[in-house]
Scaffold this motif. Structure first.
Motif, mmCIF file in Angstrom:
data_model
loop_
_atom_site.group_PDB
_atom_site.id
_atom_site.type_symbol
_atom_site.label_atom_id
_atom_site.label_comp_id
_atom_site.label_asym_id
_atom_site.label_seq_id
_atom_site.Cartn_x
_atom_site.Cartn_y
_atom_site.Cartn_z
ATOM 1 N N UNK A 29 0.848 -1.181 0.000
ATOM 2 C CA UNK A 29 0.000 0.000 0.000
ATOM 3 C C UNK A 29 0.892 1.241 0.000
ATOM 4 N N UNK A 30 0.582 2.184 -0.869
ATOM 5 C CA UNK A 30 1.287 3.465 -0.905
ATOM 6 C C UNK A 30 0.367 4.513 -0.282
ATOM 7 N N UNK A 31 0.870 5.171 0.748
ATOM 8 C CA UNK A 31 0.089 6.176 1.464
ATOM 9 C C UNK A 31 0.794 7.524 1.336
ATOM 10 N N UNK A 32 0.086 8.524 0.868
ATOM 11 C CA UNK A 32 0.640 9.867 0.698
ATOM 12 C C UNK A 32 -0.219 10.846 1.490
ATOM 13 N N UNK A 33 0.407 11.596 2.384
ATOM 14 C CA UNK A 33 -0.331 12.572 3.181
ATOM 15 C C UNK A 33 -1.416 11.951 4.027
ATOM 16 N N UNK A 34 -1.184 10.726 4.487
ATOM 17 C CA UNK A 34 -2.156 10.045 5.326
ATOM 18 C C UNK A 34 -3.267 9.348 4.578
ATOM 19 N N UNK A 35 -3.263 9.391 3.236
ATOM 20 C CA UNK A 35 -4.316 8.777 2.440
ATOM 21 C C UNK A 35 -3.731 7.678 1.560
ATOM 22 N N UNK A 36 -4.369 6.509 1.566
ATOM 23 C CA UNK A 36 -3.942 5.426 0.698
ATOM 24 C C UNK A 36 -4.259 5.782 -0.759
ATOM 25 N N UNK A 37 -3.223 5.754 -1.607
ATOM 26 C CA UNK A 37 -3.425 6.166 -2.996
ATOM 27 C C UNK A 37 -3.379 5.003 -3.982
ATOM 28 N N UNK A 38 -2.729 3.909 -3.619
ATOM 29 C CA UNK A 38 -2.743 2.738 -4.498
ATOM 30 C C UNK A 38 -2.302 1.521 -3.713
ATOM 31 N N UNK A 39 -2.626 0.372 -4.255
ATOM 32 C CA UNK A 39 -2.166 -0.909 -3.725
ATOM 33 C C UNK A 39 -1.658 -1.713 -4.899
ATOM 34 N N UNK A 40 -0.421 -2.180 -4.812
ATOM 35 C CA UNK A 40 0.166 -2.956 -5.897
ATOM 36 C C UNK A 40 0.664 -4.288 -5.363
ATOM 37 N N UNK A 41 0.634 -5.302 -6.199
ATOM 38 C CA UNK A 41 1.196 -6.605 -5.846
ATOM 39 C C UNK A 41 2.633 -6.635 -6.328
ATOM 40 N N UNK A 42 3.536 -6.969 -5.397
ATOM 41 C CA UNK A 42 4.955 -6.898 -5.755
ATOM 42 C C UNK A 42 5.755 -7.947 -5.004
ATOM 43 N N UNK A 43 7.018 -8.112 -5.398
ATOM 44 C CA UNK A 43 7.988 -8.893 -4.653
ATOM 45 C C UNK A 43 8.669 -7.967 -3.653
ATOM 46 N N UNK A 44 8.618 -8.263 -2.360
ATOM 47 C CA UNK A 44 9.249 -7.382 -1.371
ATOM 48 C C UNK A 44 10.739 -7.187 -1.656
ATOM 49 N N UNK A 45 11.217 -5.988 -1.376
ATOM 50 C CA UNK A 45 12.607 -5.632 -1.636
ATOM 51 C C UNK A 45 12.676 -4.381 -2.484
ATOM 52 N N UNK A 46 13.546 -3.455 -2.121
ATOM 53 C CA UNK A 46 13.663 -2.154 -2.813
ATOM 54 C C UNK A 46 12.302 -1.447 -2.900
#
Length: 271
Positions: A29-46
């Protein structure tokens, strides 16, 4: 980035129980300014590279100073919180999860993606020898450490015009691998990436061409085929698009003037 899973292995008429190494796929989950802006499926790392590269492709940031801070949230697993500079507008929140197969489906239209480009590429007069370009898939493959263990990750690598490898990233999502490369470049203060080539391990889709163009990369090379929309976007943006880069050959789909055609290298086998 990997986990172990017991499997039944069937080979040459024989069956055996054995552990197998799998690439991990988890949400971020990417949160900007306290608001969730997107959720992406990824391999953890970097993960910070991934988030920074995604913000570049969304047209939000263009310089390291645009991102004041990033941190992994302690109270919510798999969440990166971003604080942007006061004069940087946050991205528009997405109402769906971005899968590991698709990176720009949330754009309202193709035109909206095309108008997000910051740096002109058409005037980039870098030239690339065909021998250097032909060697990039093998160079990329040699840096795919997690792929060696799992066989299940895409890769993207950033190279100079002489074939020097600057950064390689792996991920279950091809668009995530590119975002990690672009994010690493942003955080290192290297954008725009004029005079560089982006090599990817799979096909060249519209979303990958878009991400390369937003980062100012004049050449993208893929070991497989491009889509028709990828070719159209590359032609319009002034980007050189290469496909089927393997076995010493390639197809040059757009802006052929950047490829210096000389002696073709002999095909060699890579174990």
């Amino acid at each position: 980035m990997t986990t172990r899973q017991p499997v039944l292995r069937l080979r040459a008429g024989r069956a055996a129980q054995r552990p197998d190494t799998l690439a991990i796929e988890e949400p971020l989950i990417v949160r900007v300014g306290g608001e969730n802006v997107t959720l992406t499926m990824r391999t953890p790392g970097q993960d910070f590279d991934l988030v920074a590269g995604w913000l570049v492709s969304e047209g939000v940031v263009a310089a390291p100073a645009d991102i004041v801070a990033m941190r992994m949230c302690q109270d919510e697993e798999n969440t990166v919180e971003v604080r942007l500079a006061p004069d940087v507008a946050p991205p528009r929140p997405r109402a769906f999860a971005t899968t590991s197969a698709c990176g720009v489906c949330g754009a309202d239209s193709v035109e909206a993606v095309r108008t997000s480009l910051r740096w002109p590429i058409l005037g980039d007069d870098a030239r690339f020898d065909v021998g250097v370009l032909s060697a990039l898939p093998d160079l990329l493959r040699s840096e795919q450490k997690i792929f060696d263990r799992t066989g299940g990750l895409h890769a993207a690598g950033l190279f100079t015009s002489t074939g020097e490898c600057l950064v390689v990233r792996e991920d279950v999502g091809r668009h995530n691998a590119v975002d990690k490369v672009v994010g690493s470049a942003l955080r290192g203060g290297r954008l725009p990436l004029a005079g560089h080539v982006l090599q990817v391990s799979g096909r060249a889709s519209f979303e990958l061409v878009h991400k390369a163009a937003v980062a100012g990369i004049p050449v993208i090379a893929a070991v497989s085929a491009p889509s028709s929309l990828a070719v159209d976007l590359a032609a319009e943006c002034g980007l050189t698009l290469l496909g089927f880069v393997r076995g010493g050959g390639m197809n040059v789909y757009t802006h052929q003037e950047r490829v210096r055609v000389g002696p073709f290298p002999r095909q060699r086998n890579v174990s």
